[in-house]
Scaffold this active site. Sequence first.
Site, PDB file in Angstrom:
ATOM      1  CG  ASP A 110      -1.997  -1.163   1.156  1.00 38.79           C
ATOM      2  OD1 ASP A 110      -1.974  -1.856   0.541  1.00 38.79           O
ATOM      3  OD2 ASP A 110      -1.964  -1.430   2.528  1.00 38.79           O
TER       4      ASP A 110
HETATM    5  N1  URA Z   1      -1.223  -5.701   3.454  1.00 37.87           N
HETATM    6  C1  URA Z   1      -1.680  -4.987   4.004  1.00 37.87           C
HETATM    7  O1  URA Z   1      -2.652  -4.650   4.865  1.00 37.87           O
HETATM    8  N2  URA Z   1      -1.547  -3.614   3.232  1.00 37.87           N
HETATM    9  C2  URA Z   1       0.191  -3.741   2.165  1.00 37.87           C
HETATM   10  O2  URA Z   1       0.241  -3.144   1.746  1.00 37.87           O
HETATM   11  C3  URA Z   1       0.592  -5.487   2.216  1.00 37.87           C
HETATM   12  C4  URA Z   1      -0.315  -6.421   2.693  1.00 37.87           C
END
Ligand code: URA
Length: 240
Positions: free
Chosen positions: A108
């Site tokens: 993310d």
């Molecule tokens: N899980 C999440 O919530 N965010 C990420 O970036 C990767 C795994």
Amino acid sequence: MRINKYIAASGVCSRRKADELIETGKVKINGQILREAGYQVKDGDVVIVSGEVIQPIKSHTYILLNKPKGVITSVKDDRGRLTVLDLLAENPDIIDRAPRLFPVGRLDFDTSGILLLTDDGDLTYRLTHPKHEFPKTYHALVQGVISRERELKLIRGVDIGGFVTSKARVRTLKVKSNTSLVEITIHEGKNRQVRKMFDAVGNPVIELKRVAFGEIQLGHLKEGACRKLTKKEFEYLTNI
Ligand code: URA
């Protein structure tokens, strides 16, 4: 070589994505739009994808990046945000050698940590296909104290909105001022999965960092910095 493998080996995209390109008529063989998903490429065939002649790459590039928060896991962004490839642009030797690098899976915008970039579409396919259940380990700083009961829920699987997560490895590393630092290893890659898992047990994530990709550790790689895979790491990944 089967056409989807040929496209992946050319560093255009994964095999799965290649199948989509074929389905949507973006692939031509010797000037004709390809309609047959199982086509075997023969010597002398000219393969064109989205108007560009492609050929399998003989040796691939594998780069590990420590992605900072505030950078998107994408090759380009139409909203002008900084991308992981923009970070690599500071290493022109890598970009010149491997102009088609793409990220394997995604982190993310607000997650930091280890991210593999490669032009090896086949490896990408293997590492991201759900059936291989490739493990990813995160350090999550969460609100509150995680009771043993909540830890067990995360370990056994929680409903994150229409999907129950598979077995995870979870251990609390530190508890301080009503926050907990928890290490969690998951085997799937659903959108915002770790955040949703902690939401599901009532301990929202404050900070999230991926510290290992399979057995490959983030280690002391600085935020925003990148490095090549070691021989041992390369052998480990290609034997998955
Ligand atoms: N899980 C999440 O919530 N965010 C990420 O970036 C990767 C795994």
